[in-house]
Design a protein around this motif. Structure first.
Motif, PDB file in Angstrom:
ATOM      1  N   GLY A  47       0.938  -1.203  -0.026  1.00 54.23           N
ATOM      2  CA  GLY A  47       0.163   0.006   0.094  1.00 54.23           C
ATOM      3  C   GLY A  47       0.826   1.404   0.128  1.00 54.23           C
ATOM      4  N   PRO A  48       0.217   2.478   0.336  1.00 58.58           N
ATOM      5  CA  PRO A  48       0.682   3.814   0.198  1.00 58.58           C
ATOM      6  C   PRO A  48       2.237   3.805   1.088  1.00 58.58           C
ATOM      7  CG  PRO A  48      -1.415   4.040   0.855  1.00 58.58           C
ATOM      8  CD  PRO A  48      -1.177   2.572   0.600  1.00 58.58           C
ATOM      9  N   ALA A  49       2.158   3.214   2.152  1.00 58.33           N
ATOM     10  CA  ALA A  49       3.018   3.311   3.173  1.00 58.33           C
ATOM     11  C   ALA A  49       4.067   2.215   3.121  1.00 58.33           C
ATOM     12  CB  ALA A  49       2.292   3.509   4.655  1.00 58.33           C
ATOM     13  N   ALA A  50       3.945   1.442   2.258  1.00 59.76           N
ATOM     14  CA  ALA A  50       4.931   0.090   1.938  1.00 59.76           C
ATOM     15  C   ALA A  50       6.636   0.647   2.220  1.00 59.76           C
ATOM     16  CB  ALA A  50       4.698  -0.740   0.854  1.00 59.76           C
ATOM     17  N   TYR A  83       0.680  -9.395  10.572  1.00 57.41           N
ATOM     18  CA  TYR A  83      -0.309  -9.068   9.476  1.00 57.41           C
ATOM     19  C   TYR A  83      -0.004  -7.789   8.852  1.00 57.41           C
ATOM     20  CZ  TYR A  83      -3.202 -12.471  11.947  1.00 57.41           C
ATOM     21  OH  TYR A  83      -3.843 -13.708  12.717  1.00 57.41           O
ATOM     22  N   ASP A  84      -0.367  -7.555   7.777  1.00 54.31           N
ATOM     23  CA  ASP A  84      -0.181  -6.608   6.687  1.00 54.31           C
ATOM     24  C   ASP A  84      -1.605  -5.626   6.597  1.00 54.31           C
ATOM     25  OD1 ASP A  84       0.534  -4.356   4.890  1.00 54.31           O
ATOM     26  OD2 ASP A  84       0.872  -5.936   3.316  1.00 54.31           O
ATOM     27  N   ASP A  85      -1.444  -4.372   7.073  1.00 53.36           N
ATOM     28  CA  ASP A  85      -2.717  -3.787   7.065  1.00 53.36           C
ATOM     29  C   ASP A  85      -3.085  -3.102   5.716  1.00 53.36           C
ATOM     30  OD1 ASP A  85      -1.490  -1.272   7.387  1.00 53.36           O
ATOM     31  OD2 ASP A  85      -1.906  -1.177   9.335  1.00 53.36           O
ATOM     32  N   GLY A  86      -1.948  -2.979   4.785  1.00 53.94           N
ATOM     33  CA  GLY A  86      -2.021  -2.392   3.626  1.00 53.94           C
ATOM     34  C   GLY A  86      -2.395  -0.912   3.624  1.00 53.94           C
ATOM     35  N   GLY A  87      -2.134  -0.359   4.962  1.00 52.79           N
ATOM     36  CA  GLY A  87      -2.150   1.238   5.094  1.00 52.79           C
ATOM     37  C   GLY A  87      -3.621   1.567   5.441  1.00 52.79           C
ATOM     38  N   ASP A  88      -4.421   0.557   5.739  1.00 53.18           N
ATOM     39  CA  ASP A  88      -5.832   0.670   5.945  1.00 53.18           C
ATOM     40  C   ASP A  88      -5.944   0.739   7.741  1.00 53.18           C
ATOM     41  OD1 ASP A  88      -8.782   0.393   6.730  1.00 53.18           O
ATOM     42  OD2 ASP A  88      -8.896  -0.317   4.729  1.00 53.18           O
ATOM     43  N   LYS A  91      -8.637  -2.115   8.848  1.00 50.86           N
ATOM     44  CA  LYS A  91      -7.979  -3.578   8.850  1.00 50.86           C
ATOM     45  C   LYS A  91      -7.088  -3.731   9.850  1.00 50.86           C
ATOM     46  CE  LYS A  91      -8.101  -4.389   3.666  1.00 50.86           C
ATOM     47  NZ  LYS A  91      -7.230  -4.766   2.947  1.00 50.86           N
ATOM     48  N   ALA A  92      -6.297  -2.541  10.392  1.00 52.10           N
ATOM     49  CA  ALA A  92      -5.442  -2.558  11.513  1.00 52.10           C
ATOM     50  C   ALA A  92      -6.169  -3.136  12.680  1.00 52.10           C
ATOM     51  CB  ALA A  92      -4.594  -1.194  11.597  1.00 52.10           C
ATOM     52  N   ARG A  93      -7.157  -2.611  13.087  1.00 44.55           N
ATOM     53  CA  ARG A  93      -7.904  -2.828  14.223  1.00 44.55           C
ATOM     54  C   ARG A  93      -8.585  -4.112  14.022  1.00 44.55           C
ATOM     55  NH1 ARG A  93     -10.900   0.331  18.258  1.00 44.55           N
ATOM     56  NH2 ARG A  93     -12.369  -0.947  19.134  1.00 44.55           N
ATOM     57  N   THR A  94      -9.093  -4.708  12.878  1.00 44.16           N
ATOM     58  CA  THR A  94      -9.536  -5.916  12.864  1.00 44.16           C
ATOM     59  C   THR A  94      -8.380  -7.051  13.501  1.00 44.16           C
ATOM     60  OG1 THR A  94     -11.154  -5.312  11.001  1.00 44.16           O
ATOM     61  CG2 THR A  94     -10.559  -7.743  11.201  1.00 44.16           C
ATOM     62  N   PHE A  95      -7.025  -6.581  12.680  1.00 41.73           N
ATOM     63  CA  PHE A  95      -6.159  -7.682  12.885  1.00 41.73           C
ATOM     64  C   PHE A  95      -5.662  -7.628  14.358  1.00 41.73           C
ATOM     65  CE2 PHE A  95      -4.964  -7.091   8.409  1.00 41.73           C
ATOM     66  CZ  PHE A  95      -5.645  -8.107   7.904  1.00 41.73           C
ATOM     67  N   ALA A  96      -5.900  -6.534  15.024  1.00 40.64           N
ATOM     68  CA  ALA A  96      -5.445  -6.265  16.525  1.00 40.64           C
ATOM     69  C   ALA A  96      -6.356  -7.070  17.450  1.00 40.64           C
ATOM     70  CB  ALA A  96      -5.711  -4.960  16.860  1.00 40.64           C
ATOM     71  N   THR A  97      -7.819  -7.112  16.921  1.00 42.98           N
ATOM     72  CA  THR A  97      -8.590  -8.040  17.678  1.00 42.98           C
ATOM     73  C   THR A  97      -8.401  -9.357  17.339  1.00 42.98           C
ATOM     74  OG1 THR A  97     -10.426  -6.458  17.240  1.00 42.98           O
ATOM     75  CG2 THR A  97     -11.146  -8.536  17.751  1.00 42.98           C
ATOM     76  N   ARG A  98      -7.923  -9.877  16.209  1.00 38.24           N
ATOM     77  CA  ARG A  98      -7.311 -11.053  15.952  1.00 38.24           C
ATOM     78  C   ARG A  98      -6.359 -11.471  16.855  1.00 38.24           C
ATOM     79  NH1 ARG A  98      -7.056 -14.446  10.420  1.00 38.24           N
ATOM     80  NH2 ARG A  98      -9.078 -14.426  10.445  1.00 38.24           N
ATOM     81  N   LEU A  99      -5.325 -10.647  16.932  1.00 45.06           N
ATOM     82  CA  LEU A  99      -4.027 -10.975  17.626  1.00 45.06           C
ATOM     83  C   LEU A  99      -4.297 -11.145  18.977  1.00 45.06           C
ATOM     84  CD1 LEU A  99      -1.618  -8.315  16.172  1.00 45.06           C
ATOM     85  CD2 LEU A  99      -1.309 -10.732  16.180  1.00 45.06           C
ATOM     86  N   ALA A 116      -3.019   4.097  12.302  1.00 45.37           N
ATOM     87  CA  ALA A 116      -3.341   2.579  12.476  1.00 45.37           C
ATOM     88  C   ALA A 116      -2.993   2.273  14.076  1.00 45.37           C
ATOM     89  CB  ALA A 116      -2.389   1.780  11.321  1.00 45.37           C
ATOM     90  N   THR A 117      -1.832   2.708  14.462  1.00 45.31           N
ATOM     91  CA  THR A 117      -1.861   2.818  15.927  1.00 45.31           C
ATOM     92  C   THR A 117      -2.932   3.037  16.634  1.00 45.31           C
ATOM     93  OG1 THR A 117       0.600   3.006  15.475  1.00 45.31           O
ATOM     94  CG2 THR A 117      -0.435   3.238  17.786  1.00 45.31           C
ATOM     95  N   MET A 118      -3.446   4.500  16.461  1.00 49.22           N
ATOM     96  CA  MET A 118      -4.755   4.993  17.068  1.00 49.22           C
ATOM     97  C   MET A 118      -5.517   4.160  17.175  1.00 49.22           C
ATOM     98  SD  MET A 118      -3.084   7.324  18.550  1.00 49.22           S
ATOM     99  CE  MET A 118      -4.335   8.276  19.670  1.00 49.22           C
ATOM    100  N   ALA A 119      -5.872   3.399  15.829  1.00 45.28           N
ATOM    101  CA  ALA A 119      -7.244   2.480  15.811  1.00 45.28           C
ATOM    102  C   ALA A 119      -6.792   1.182  16.473  1.00 45.28           C
ATOM    103  CB  ALA A 119      -7.442   2.288  14.215  1.00 45.28           C
ATOM    104  N   MET A 120      -5.612   0.982  16.722  1.00 46.46           N
ATOM    105  CA  MET A 120      -5.372  -0.452  17.663  1.00 46.46           C
ATOM    106  C   MET A 120      -5.290  -0.300  18.974  1.00 46.46           C
ATOM    107  SD  MET A 120      -2.948  -2.652  14.926  1.00 46.46           S
ATOM    108  CE  MET A 120      -1.718  -1.213  14.831  1.00 46.46           C
ATOM    109  N   ILE A 121      -5.001   0.891  19.561  1.00 45.31           N
ATOM    110  CA  ILE A 121      -4.620   0.902  21.018  1.00 45.31           C
ATOM    111  C   ILE A 121      -5.807   0.605  21.694  1.00 45.31           C
ATOM    112  CG2 ILE A 121      -4.551   2.823  22.700  1.00 45.31           C
ATOM    113  CD1 ILE A 121      -2.418   4.345  20.878  1.00 45.31           C
TER     114      ILE A 121
END
Length: 394
Positions: A47-50, A83-88, A91-99, A116-121
């Motif tokens: 994604g854009p932040a790759a 996990y790779d959130d692709g800059g989304d 998605k980052a929050r979804t993967f945080a829940t899975r972790l 992404a960090t703020m979404a997962m915190i």
């Protein structure tokens, strides 16, 4: 509840396990070797932040592999669940829940961006799992959150380093041209908050959008503002390279300061000859060969650079360095705590003192979960298409 198939990554999509079972007399007992310590990560490897997330992912895999070659942690293998959130950020929050819910990680190193960090915190805070973020925003650690730490310098620290340099050179009036992206806005705001402490005044304050391809009008305004002695460009991505090229095209001879957000060779390549003389704060990793022999960071930076470039075939970057420090801080905390209990890992992280990393020398406290000051930045100047240490002003 199962995640929709479209959200499942591949490296990017599936968890990357880098655990190796370690056998031997020290691991005898009730199946200890088969019980890995799981460390989670969500980065933007695509994604854009790759250009940020890819070296982070490569670094995390490299050093978890190294940990396992040395016997893991506490006599147990280490498993990196990546996990790779692709800059989304969603998605980052979804993967945080899975972790937390499925992977049962004991600590987290990531995400790549502030968004992404703020979404997962909230997910990790609620679960009581420590996070070491690889993103730059000051809001990640101010106000302090018990379970949240970060490795990159903040934009506030970068502003302070730049203004220290300006003050030392007798500069008291500056112009500013900032990107309107999240990074540019945040750094501009932080610079305006602290600039008065250095006796410096902003005489011209311009901005540009993420898709702008010509900043000549804004720079002309600054050029024609009486009294401006230097120009600062809080920005990220391609914008600062365009500013730098336009700056040279207009024949502006005032010192141009860029931010730590452009501390990579790609900026020099994009800006071309116009980058000559540009000043910016950056970590020691960009000038490993120019560090003094007695610099405590020199052997750490040299080891990381050699290992990363050999393993990846790519030049080292500051962004991979953030991941190096993140995984090392977590590993040290687990060893110090003598436990894989998340609460004990958090306590050990907060007790970190004098850890010499690639980015700087970290000392955390209950009121400081960054642990870096302006001395962790080196003031660099671009000379002949390369980085050089800026001579201290007298």
């Amino acid at each position: 509840m199962d995640m929709p198939a479209r959200l499942r990554p591949v490296l990017r999509a599936a968890a990357v396990m880098l655990a190796t079972a370690v056998a031997g007399p020290a691991l005898t007992g009730p199946a200890v070797a088969a019980d890995p310590i799981k460390i989670g990560s969500v980065v933007s490897a695509t994604g854009p932040a790759a250009f940020l997330g890819d070296p982070e992912a490569k670094t995390l895999k490299l050093y978890v592999d190294e940990l396992n070659k040395k016997g893991g942690l506490l006599g147990r293998p280490v498993e990196l669940v990546l996990y790779d959130d692709g800059g989304d950020a969603n998605k980052a929050r979804t993967f945080a829940t899975r972790l937390v819910e499925d992977d049962k990680v004991v600590a987290m190193v990531g995400g790549t961006s502030t968004g992404a960090t703020m979404a997962m915190i909230p997910v990790f805070e609620e679960a009581g799992i420590p996070v070491v973020s690889l993103a730059g925003g000051i809001e990640i650690i101010e106000p302090v959150r018990a379970f949240v730490f970060k490795t990159p310098h903040t934009d506030k620290t970068a502003c302070q380093k730049i203004f220290e340099d300006m003050k030392a050179r007798g500069i008291t009036k500056t112009g500013m041209i900032s990107g309107t992206d999240g990074f540019g806005k945040s750094m501009r705001n932080q610079c305006l908050k602290v600039i008065g402490q250095y006796g410096i005044t902003v005489l011209a304050d311009e901005s540009y959008g993420a898709t702008d391809s010509d900043m000549t009008p804004q720079l002309n305004k600054i050029k024609n503002t009486a009294g401006v002695e230097a120009v600062l460009n809080p920005g990220f991505g391609q914008g600062p390279a365009i500013v730098t090229r336009n700056y040279a095209q207009l024949g502006i001879k005032l010192p141009l300061y860029q931010s730590h957000g452009v501390a990579s060779k790609s900026f020099i390549e994009l800006a071309g000859p116009a980058a000559e003389g540009v000043r910016l704060p950056a970590p020691a990793i960009l000038i490993d060969d120019k560090l003094a022999d007695n610099d405590p960071q020199k052997p750490v930076v040299a080891e990381y650079k050699t290992s990363y470039e050999k393993a990846s075939g790519q030049p080292v970057s500051t962004f991979g360095g953030y991941a190096y420090d993140g995984i090392q801080l977590v590993a040290r905390a687990i060893e110090s705590a003598k436990s894989a209990d998340p609460k004990k890992i958090r306590d050990a992280l907060e007790a970190t003192k004098g850890y010499v990393g690639v980015t700087g020398i970290y000392t955390f406290t209950p009121t400081d979960h960054l642990g870096l000051g302006t001395d962790s930045f080196r003031m660099l100047v671009i000379r002949n298409g390369d980085w050089a240490l800026e001579a201290p002003a007298r």
